[in-house]
Design an enzyme around this catalytic site. Structure first.
Site, PDB file in Angstrom:
ATOM      1  N   HIS A 306       0.853  -1.191   0.000  1.00  0.00           N
ATOM      2  CA  HIS A 306       0.000   0.000   0.000  1.00  0.00           C
ATOM      3  C   HIS A 306       0.888   1.240   0.000  1.00  0.00           C
ATOM      4  O   HIS A 306       1.946   1.260   0.627  1.00  0.00           O
ATOM      5  CB  HIS A 306      -0.905   0.009   1.245  1.00  0.00           C
ATOM      6  CG  HIS A 306      -2.039   0.975   1.170  1.00  0.00           C
ATOM      7  ND1 HIS A 306      -1.891   2.323   1.437  1.00  0.00           N
ATOM      8  CD2 HIS A 306      -3.347   0.801   0.847  1.00  0.00           C
ATOM      9  CE1 HIS A 306      -3.059   2.924   1.280  1.00  0.00           C
ATOM     10  NE2 HIS A 306      -3.955   2.027   0.937  1.00  0.00           N
ATOM     11  N   ASP A 363      -7.798  -4.322  -0.371  1.00  0.00           N
ATOM     12  CA  ASP A 363      -8.350  -4.554  -1.707  1.00  0.00           C
ATOM     13  C   ASP A 363      -8.296  -6.027  -2.090  1.00  0.00           C
ATOM     14  O   ASP A 363      -9.182  -6.525  -2.793  1.00  0.00           O
ATOM     15  CB  ASP A 363      -7.588  -3.717  -2.742  1.00  0.00           C
ATOM     16  CG  ASP A 363      -7.707  -2.231  -2.464  1.00  0.00           C
ATOM     17  OD1 ASP A 363      -8.838  -1.754  -2.340  1.00  0.00           O
ATOM     18  OD2 ASP A 363      -6.670  -1.565  -2.353  1.00  0.00           O
TER      19      ASP A 363
END
Length: 427
Positions: A306, A363
């Site tokens: 991320h 995600d």
């Protein structure tokens, strides 16, 4: 006396005020830099620029911390609901029983769409991107509620917030069914937020969809975990549009446009597309991982790592458990979900990914859950937008208290002054 930092530019020394946040974050206030020196700062992508001071969300990417209004995301995920968390984000405090009941009642009151708005869906051609439909219809809502165009008190703001948050799931479900050529399923007056969305997505006249509570809880959790995430691309867009005193409908519609981009809201779609590629090419997970490690291959591992979290994504630890519960409950025989589980196991144990801190992020797991729920990947970013709506609303409201329009500067790199030549004299 406020603490300052000295900046030496040419023959000038400028004192820049140091701003300290409640969590100890420090920033240099450069708002007067250009006026005093003629210089501006250049920070492409705003990765090191604070655009505002905000009370809403705190992130410490190095430590894997995410807090809404001071509450740890782990605490909220374990004990709260999406609607209660939305109230917290918008109003700054967790509600007592009666205010929460009143807030929830507004969602039932405002969940229907005007018949005129429903006709909008028929104007879009088949296979229109759901995010385009969502942004367009959200903007059109302002035409039906002119009394909410200017928000001058908290009561009007509450009405506008509840209308948008409630109707956005109705718009999303309607757009999905319209693309399938199915009838539009009306919201159910007795169902709660996440369950009602699934009802509008999947119910049929002869067979009302009754999802297992574990599935409803998983979707509610996805909404909650995406409810806000500090000054990301779409949130900054909402605030920038709002800084011009654009109405709330227009501002959140602009946020949808920003979220639509694959580098922002499309990450969980990319996860499923990665799994589809592995399946279609009949690759083993080990072969795919080898391709990822080969820089010349240009293959990316989607759903891992991320930009903000340099250690781990705290939301991923939460949603992983939910993902396991959903898959166990549904007993799904889906080769791609098996690939996802195997890929997760390999990445968590492989030194290549551990050294680079490429841990599964939110995600990865949300994409797996949504696929398991039967939600098509074209709707994944729409789900993201539904969850992010309270954060956008809270950020817009906070920005509305400022009197300054956002106006970034630039460093011009084009041609210097030129003289116009008649067309016959141009070489």
């Amino acid at each position: 006396m406020a603490e300052t930092a000295s900046l030496n530019i040419e023959d000038k020394t400028v004192e820049l005020p140091i701003v300290v946040g409640s969590e100890g974050e420090k920033a240099l206030d450069i708002s007067k830099l250009r006026a005093e020196t003629g210089y501006i700062t250049l920070d492409q992508g705003y990765g090191n620029t604070g655009s505002c001071q905000s009370d809403i969300t705190f992130i410490d990417g190095d430590k894997g911390i995410l807090r809404y209004r001071g509450y740890a995301i782990e605490d909220l995920a374990a004990n709260s609901t999406f609607i209660e968390t939305a109230y917290l984000l918008i109003w700054g405090e967790l509600p007592s029983e009666e205010p929460l009941k009143e807030f929830s009642a507004l969602f039932s009151k405002h969940q229907m769409l005007r018949e005129g708005i429903k006709h909008h869906f028929n104007l879009f051609p088949p296979n229109s991107p759901p995010m385009a439909v969502l942004s367009s219809v959200l903007n059109a809502l302002s035409c039906y509620y002119p009394e909410l165009m200017e928000i001058e008190d908290e009561e009007t703001f509450t009405e506008a917030s509840a209308r948008i948050m409630s109707k956005v799931r109705t718009i999303a479900a309607y757009s999905y069914r319209q693309q399938l050529g199915h009838h539009i399923e009306y919201p159910h007056p007795k169902k709660k937020f996440a369950e009602n969305f699934l009802h509008m997505m999947f119910s049929q006249p002869y067979n009302e969809f009754e999802p297992d509570p574990i599935l409803v809880k998983a979707l509610d959790l996805i909404f909650l975990l995406h409810a806000d995430h500090e000054q990301n691309c779409s949130t900054s867009t909402v605030r920038m549009v709002g800084s011009s005193e654009a109405n709330l409908f227009a501002s959140v519609a602009a946020g949808v446009g920003a979220l639509w981009g694959p580098l922002h809201g499309g990450a969980n779609v990319a996860v499923v597309e990665m799994l589809e590629r592995i399946s279609a090419e009949n690759l083993s997970v080990s072969d795919f991982v080898s391709q990822v490690k080969d820089k010349k291959a240009g293959i990316r591992l989607m759903g891992f790592g991320h930009r903000v979290y340099k250690n781990f994504d705290p939301r991923a630890n939460i949603i992983k458990k939910s993902c396991e519960e959903v898959l166990a409950k549904l007993h799904i025989d889906d080769p791609m979900l098996d690939i996802a589980k195997e890929l997760e196991a390999v990445a968590l144990e492989d030194e290549y990914f551990i050294q680079r801190k490429l841990y599964p992020n939110v995600d990865f797991y949300s994409g797996v859950i949504l696929r398991a729920l039967g939600i098509p990947k074209e709707m994944f970013t729409v789900i993201f937008a539904i969850g992010r709506m309270p954060g956008w609303i809270a950020q817009w409201y906070e920005e509305s208290k400022s009197t300054k329009i956002s106006r970034p500067r630039q460093i011009y790199t084009g041609s210097v002054e030129r003289t116009y030549q008649p067309i016959g004299e141009r070489s």
